[in-house]
Design a protein around this motif. Structure first.
Motif, PDB file in Angstrom:
ATOM      1  N   ARG A  91     -12.234  -1.590  -4.473  1.00 12.86           N
ATOM      2  CA  ARG A  91     -10.939  -1.011  -4.083  1.00 12.86           C
ATOM      3  C   ARG A  91     -10.563   0.078  -5.091  1.00 12.86           C
ATOM      4  N   ASP A  94      -7.368   2.053  -4.307  1.00 15.76           N
ATOM      5  CA  ASP A  94      -6.157   1.269  -4.566  1.00 15.76           C
ATOM      6  C   ASP A  94      -5.865   1.186  -6.062  1.00 15.76           C
ATOM      7  N   THR A 186       3.461  -4.774  -3.559  1.00 14.35           N
ATOM      8  CA  THR A 186       2.119  -4.909  -2.988  1.00 14.35           C
ATOM      9  C   THR A 186       1.710  -6.352  -2.717  1.00 14.35           C
ATOM     10  N   PHE A 196       4.525  -3.992   4.254  1.00 14.60           N
ATOM     11  CA  PHE A 196       3.747  -3.418   3.161  1.00 14.60           C
ATOM     12  C   PHE A 196       4.020  -1.919   3.119  1.00 14.60           C
ATOM     13  N   LYS A 199       1.322   1.453   0.731  1.00  7.19           N
ATOM     14  CA  LYS A 199      -0.057   1.676   1.131  1.00  7.19           C
ATOM     15  C   LYS A 199      -0.633   2.883   0.409  1.00  7.19           C
ATOM     16  N   THR A 200      -1.892   2.783   0.046  1.00  5.56           N
ATOM     17  CA  THR A 200      -2.547   3.877  -0.658  1.00  5.56           C
ATOM     18  C   THR A 200      -2.587   5.123   0.221  1.00  5.56           C
TER      19      THR A 200
END
Length: 278
Positions: A91, A94, A186, A196, A199-200
């Motif tokens: 990730r 992220d 998160t 959420f 978010k990236t």
């Protein structure tokens, strides 16, 4: 035991980049290659002279060579690497977004005169420690080989150590606030049924894909398929001729003409022979 070179190569990309950048910044300061004022966070020069690099460079200066500098670098190498290899494994985008969110939040906090500091690198490192403590709350850690405690209490113990050494507490408190804000948005808020909202962004995925380091699962951006290809061009037959589109089409049509009629259900025709050869 691995050599220093093997250990360096084994480090994940984001933590390695940040740690090396902080080390090079302090090394350049030690060699008197620049004036720290030129990279410090001052909103006056940023707004009036468009010295926007100050919004970034202030995060890479952890102070001159000293015990606090070594301690911060050790926290990146231990807790930052542990995060990137653990909860943020595969990730990378992220993990980069967590750094960007933390830096932006600290810049907003620095707009308040009481919370301002010329260098926010220590607070960013403390944010990593706080997020690690929430991701590994039951991990056993040792503080200077004297006290063994759970990972959840690590940020508070570090604040107490700063207090004992006479270091300012505001960098650690800023890092804890930003780290808790990130972890709440998160993890805690989505687990409680909330939306959420952190978010990236797509541009972070594009940045990681362009960088070509690390891995991101379910990324909306794919790496350039031509990356790593040295030669690309038309294909040629062994006799030196180039296959033509027209010839290929004629070949395909001829092959279709030679195929048997599928409506008959017979794939092969000819004389039949018994197994005894007659």
């Amino acid at each position: 035991m691995s050599t220093p070179a093997e250990y360096y190569r084994s480090l994940p990309p984001v933590s390695k980049f940040y740690g090396v950048a902080c080390l090079m910044t302090t090394s350049a300061y030690y060699l008197q290659l620049y004036n720290p004022y030129n990279i410090a966070l001052f909103y006056g020069p940023v707004l009036k002279r468009f010295q926007v690099w100050r919004l970034i460079t202030n995060f890479f200066f952890l102070g001159q060579f000293s015990f606090p500098f070594a301690f911060h670098l050790l926290m990146i190498a231990r807790y930052g690497v542990s995060l990137e290899r653990g909860p943020f494994d595969k990730r990378t985008a992220d993990y980069v977004w967590m750094f960007v969110f933390g830096a932006l939040s600290l810049l907003v906090m620095a707009a308040v005169p009481y919370l301002w500091s010329p260098f926010m690198g220590g607070s960013l490192v403390f944010m990593l420690v706080y997020v690690w403590s929430r991701e590994f709350p039951n991990a056993r850690i040792s503080v200077y080989g004297l006290v063994s405690l759970k990972g959840f209490y690590l940020p508070y113990v570090m604040l107490a150590v700063d207090l004992l050494f006479g270091d300012p507490l505001k960098p650690g408190i800023r890092g804890m606030v930003v780290g808790h804000l990130y972890y709440f948005l998160t993890v805690l808020h989505p687990l409680a049924g909330g939306k959420f909202i952190l978010k990236t962004p797509l541009w972070v995925h594009k940045l990681v894909a362009f960088w070509g380091k690390g891995t991101q699962m379910n990324t909306p951006v794919q790496r350039d398929p031509s990356a790593g290809v040295a030669f690309r061009g038309r294909s040629y037959r062994l006799n030196g001729t180039r296959p033509s589109t027209t010839g290929q089409a004629e070949t395909d049509s001829h092959a279709q003409a030679q195929q048997p009629n599928q409506a008959d259900g017979v794939a092969f025709r000819g004389r039949s022979h018994r197994l005894n050869g007659r």
